[in-house]
Design a protein around this motif. Sequence first.
Motif: not given
Length: 720
Positions: A575, A588, A630-631, A633-637
Amino acid sequence: MSRSRSALGWLLLAGGVAVAAAPAVARSEANATFGSQWWTQNRDEAKFMEFREVPRGGFLQSFVVRDWSGRNAWSIYGTNAIRRDQMVDLAWNNGARWGVNVRYQQIPHNFSRIARSPYAEVAPGVLALPDTLQRTNQENPNAYTNIMTDLLASAPRVPLEFRTNLVRAQARVRPARGWQVEVTGTERKRSGNKAYGGAFGFNSAIEIWEPIDQRMLDGAVKASYHRDRYTVMVDAGVSVFDNNLSSLRWDNPKRLTDTTFATAYTGGNGSAAGQLALYPDNQVVRGTVGLAVQLPRRSALSATVGVSQSTQDQDLLPFTVNTRIPEAVSNPLPAKSPDAKATVLNGNYRLTSRAVKDLVATLRLQHYRYDNQTPELTFPGHVRLDQVWEPGPEDTHPFGNENLTAGVDLDFTPLSKVSVGGSYERRTREHTLREIEKDKENVFAARLRLLPLENVSVEARYRHGERELEDSTFTEEYTDDAGVLIEQPGLRRYDLADRRQDQARATVAWSPTDKLDLTGYYAFLRDDYFHTPLGLQEQEQHVVTAQATLHPTERVDLGGGYGLGINRTTQRSRESGASISTNPNVDWRAKLQDRDDFIFAQAGWQAWKDKLSLNGTYEFSRSFGEYELSNPAGTAQDLPSTLYRRHDVTVEAVYKWLANADLVARYGVEDFHVVDFASVNVPLLNPATSALGPANAVYLGDGVQTYRAHLVSGMVRYRF
């Protein structure tokens, strides 16, 4: 109407030749398959006729006319007459002395039948909207979504398809002993429309269509001379690409008059129109000289050297069509045209020897040089998205490259049923004005062929390559003049990055009885980009096929097979905001997998010997895609999985009605199912909200649809 005249002309030509040649005919034959067909499709999905035309009513599926008279022979063959996918082939030969062949073919490519657009092509390559619509949207931006929704709902259909017309002529002659001359000429015309994407800002996308009107010509002369131990070959040719549409221009639905902003991220509120260059006219002149010599001690030397030159002199487009950007008006272009020119020099040299019994040794050398001689141009700046001036200076770079491959092959056959071999290659590449200047690769290969039993054969191959960079200029390419990063420093292009590659494949064929044949095939590929921090890091492919044919009785034939293809990739990105980030905590990772399955089966049965036969085929294909994101921060969907599935069943009955006529009845059903978030139920307008106001994407709505189709046809195969 033109298609009907074209096909009728070929039929009359065939008839005319037959009448003219009739007095000297010694042997001749002719046959034709014709009939009538009905079909239905519950949704108008273009994939049903993507590369073909399925007729309703009468049709001429194929015809053949042949005639022999001494050394002379001529034939005319055609398929799908009076259709958009027709083909006609005419050949005339006089033994090995001379021959002429002419082919005419139409190739359709249908993309979508449900696309809609409010644009109208008012001139070639110019797509316009009503001025009243642009003015209303400019003066009432808050009503833009409602206005465009109503407009697009009643917009006319746009056929997204193009057709290729191909004419190819070939003549060969042996004017004297040892000589052969061959002349070929090809004309390829493409016309129609395909989807095209335009943008007026970061969050404003306009999907339009690109009109296609192109012509490609290619001519070549090849002459060869063979005598005793020498063979000489000369080949010369020219290719011309002519695009009648040099640019594409389209109106902005949000504005009628031009304006300018301090940033390009304005949601399309700057320019009243956009413009982009299309594929430029260009020419290529080429020539090749080859020599092959048979040497003593069962050796041979061959060498070919080729040179070609490409030129392109299309006029440059102005900086922008936005008249309210003064810098674009006051700064002239550095040249009227690029005056582009590139020369390609390539050579291939090979020395093969069988001086040692049961051993074949080959030394080979291949080089390729792309010398880009296009002059460098310096632009004072550019206009981003026809919205805002970005000052320069900006220099063009005439990219080039040079490749050299040297290798040795050894193949040893110690026994009549055993053959082993190995190879070594050294590859070096140089890149002009690219982020990677040099790289090298060492390649090792091994192969094996076995005949362990009389009815069993095995073949296996393995290849390993390691590519490493010798020199790079990442820092210079990824920073501006002030030393500020303009690109991720860890980003690597997969075609230039360090790579370890492993390839393997094996084939097994077995005939346990004279009624059963079995074959199997497996291929593997793995690319490991072990020094790539960002970009494609790993790719792995597997391909498996198996096929069987069975003849249990004289009247029954069975066959079938299965195929599997798996492709996995691991990719990494990072990012960034207004400035380039070097923090790995915002990385990511994407693991993508595509799986393709294919099954086919066929059966034939002579239910009534020499009178009635029944045949059936079944094909199944499925493509499945998975997206794992995945990333830290765990925000990836994860994105939704995609699925494309197709069943195709055809049954046919053939009845021998007369000694020279067969009756054919055929039924088919095709079932296509799709689940894809990116291509199903594509909206015509996609509104969103941002700090800059409404950001709307105008689409053609050309999504893929699930459908089922049924076909029923009756035909006659008549032999004259």
